[in-house]
Structures are given as structure tokens and as C-alpha cells.
Write a protein that holds these residues in place. Sequence first.
Motif, PDB file in Angstrom:
ATOM      1  N   SER A  92      -3.236  34.666  56.252  1.00 22.19           N
ATOM      2  CA  SER A  92      -3.556  34.221  57.610  1.00 22.19           C
ATOM      3  C   SER A  92      -4.956  34.626  58.047  1.00 22.19           C
ATOM      4  CB  SER A  92      -2.545  34.786  58.607  1.00 22.19           C
ATOM      5  OG  SER A  92      -1.270  34.241  58.377  1.00 22.19           O
ATOM      6  N   SER A 141      -4.659  25.149  55.158  1.00 16.83           N
ATOM      7  CA  SER A 141      -6.100  25.006  55.349  1.00 16.83           C
ATOM      8  C   SER A 141      -6.494  23.603  54.922  1.00 16.83           C
ATOM      9  CB  SER A 141      -6.869  26.028  54.516  1.00 16.83           C
ATOM     10  OG  SER A 141      -8.266  25.764  54.582  1.00 16.83           O
ATOM     11  N   ILE A 145       1.229  28.510  56.268  1.00 14.98           N
ATOM     12  CA  ILE A 145      -0.175  28.888  56.313  1.00 14.98           C
ATOM     13  C   ILE A 145      -0.934  27.836  55.521  1.00 14.98           C
ATOM     14  CG2 ILE A 145      -1.844  30.739  55.960  1.00 14.98           C
ATOM     15  CD1 ILE A 145       0.633  32.647  55.723  1.00 14.98           C
ATOM     16  N   LYS A 187      -5.231  29.106  64.767  1.00 17.62           N
ATOM     17  CA  LYS A 187      -3.785  29.139  64.960  1.00 17.62           C
ATOM     18  C   LYS A 187      -3.380  27.862  65.695  1.00 17.62           C
ATOM     19  CE  LYS A 187      -4.368  32.856  67.227  1.00 17.62           C
ATOM     20  NZ  LYS A 187      -4.224  34.008  68.080  1.00 17.62           N
ATOM     21  N   LEU A 240      -4.959  30.917  49.339  1.00 18.10           N
ATOM     22  CA  LEU A 240      -3.695  31.105  50.059  1.00 18.10           C
ATOM     23  C   LEU A 240      -2.555  31.330  49.079  1.00 18.10           C
ATOM     24  CD1 LEU A 240      -3.898  28.310  52.801  1.00 18.10           C
ATOM     25  CD2 LEU A 240      -3.967  30.779  53.180  1.00 18.10           C
ATOM     26  N   CYS A 257      -1.247  41.674  59.395  1.00 14.59           N
ATOM     27  CA  CYS A 257      -0.768  40.466  58.735  1.00 14.59           C
ATOM     28  C   CYS A 257       0.647  40.147  59.227  1.00 14.59           C
ATOM     29  CB  CYS A 257      -0.773  40.681  57.225  1.00 14.59           C
ATOM     30  SG  CYS A 257      -0.396  39.183  56.297  1.00 14.59           S
ATOM     31  N   ALA A 283      -7.801  29.144  57.834  1.00  9.58           N
ATOM     32  CA  ALA A 283      -6.343  29.194  57.702  1.00  9.58           C
ATOM     33  C   ALA A 283      -5.697  28.923  59.060  1.00  9.58           C
ATOM     34  CB  ALA A 283      -5.887  30.547  57.172  1.00  9.58           C
ATOM     35  N   VAL A 301       1.279  36.902  64.872  1.00  8.59           N
ATOM     36  CA  VAL A 301       0.593  35.609  64.805  1.00  8.59           C
ATOM     37  C   VAL A 301      -0.200  35.370  66.084  1.00  8.59           C
ATOM     38  CG1 VAL A 301       0.933  33.100  64.734  1.00  8.59           C
ATOM     39  CG2 VAL A 301       2.150  34.576  63.121  1.00  8.59           C
ATOM     40  N   LEU A 351       6.543  31.222  57.539  1.00 11.34           N
ATOM     41  CA  LEU A 351       5.151  31.112  57.954  1.00 11.34           C
ATOM     42  C   LEU A 351       4.544  29.974  57.149  1.00 11.34           C
ATOM     43  CD1 LEU A 351       4.472  34.899  57.709  1.00 11.34           C
ATOM     44  CD2 LEU A 351       4.247  33.598  59.827  1.00 11.34           C
ATOM     45  N   THR A 390      -1.968  29.211  60.859  1.00  2.49           N
ATOM     46  CA  THR A 390      -0.664  29.849  60.675  1.00  2.49           C
ATOM     47  C   THR A 390       0.304  29.371  61.743  1.00  2.49           C
ATOM     48  OG1 THR A 390      -1.702  31.812  59.728  1.00  2.49           O
ATOM     49  CG2 THR A 390       0.547  32.059  60.556  1.00  2.49           C
TER      50      THR A 390
END
Length: 121
Positions: free
Chosen positions: A6, A28, A26, A120, A37, A70, A11, A111, A24, A13
Motif C-alpha cells: 500500500s 496500480s 491493492i 486511496k 505489489l 501497513c 498504489a 487504510v 485488501l 488500496t
Amino acid sequence: MANCPSALPTAITRVEDVPGGVALLITSPEPETQQVLRLLADRHERAGKPQGPSSTHTGMHGGPGTIGHCPIVHIGTHVSYVGIADGVRVEVRILPGHDVDALRREIYARVVHLPEWVAKK
């Protein structure tokens, strides 16, 4: 957060509840980041498996915490992942004797508090 998927630039999330924990997603838009990732998600999945003292991941926030925590929680959980088209789906499921609602609250809070430079949605 050096090993946190993340935390990678670009990225994104997202979190969703699953039975016994959370997933999760995650992702890109960048293929190079997608590869990283997957490498980092694999590292998190393996962190819960015996690998000797040099690879132990305690989840006790031994880092400085200067850029956050994280959202992949290891204490009292089982972590697994699968690659998806644009990143990874990391599942964090509670182990017996632990509180799934507390786990969800912790992950959602992490998050929400990801650094601003982490995208995000």
C-alpha cells in the motif's frame, strides 16, 4: 512500511469485508508497480510461515512508524494473496481466539491513515 504494498507510489488500496476478516485490493495503473505489489504481497504471505530467525515478522511495529502502518496485520491472522489483473488481493483472516471486529477496525483505520502520497479510493 518498506515492505508494504500500500505504500508504493500509485498504489490504490481498497478494503472489503470477507468471512473471518478482510480483503485488501491493492492495485496500480503501472505495470512495474503491479509486479512489485505481487512481490511484496508474497513476502507478507510468507511472513507467517516458519523461515528462521532472520525472516521473522512480528507485526509489533519495530519500524519507526514515520509514514504509517501497513494495513496487512499479522498478529492473530493468516495472510494470503492472489494476483489480480492490476495488482493483488490480500486476504487477512482472523485466527481462532481473536476478535474479527477488532481486526477489521484496525485495518480500516490503517487504510484511512495511509500517507497522503498513497492513493486511496
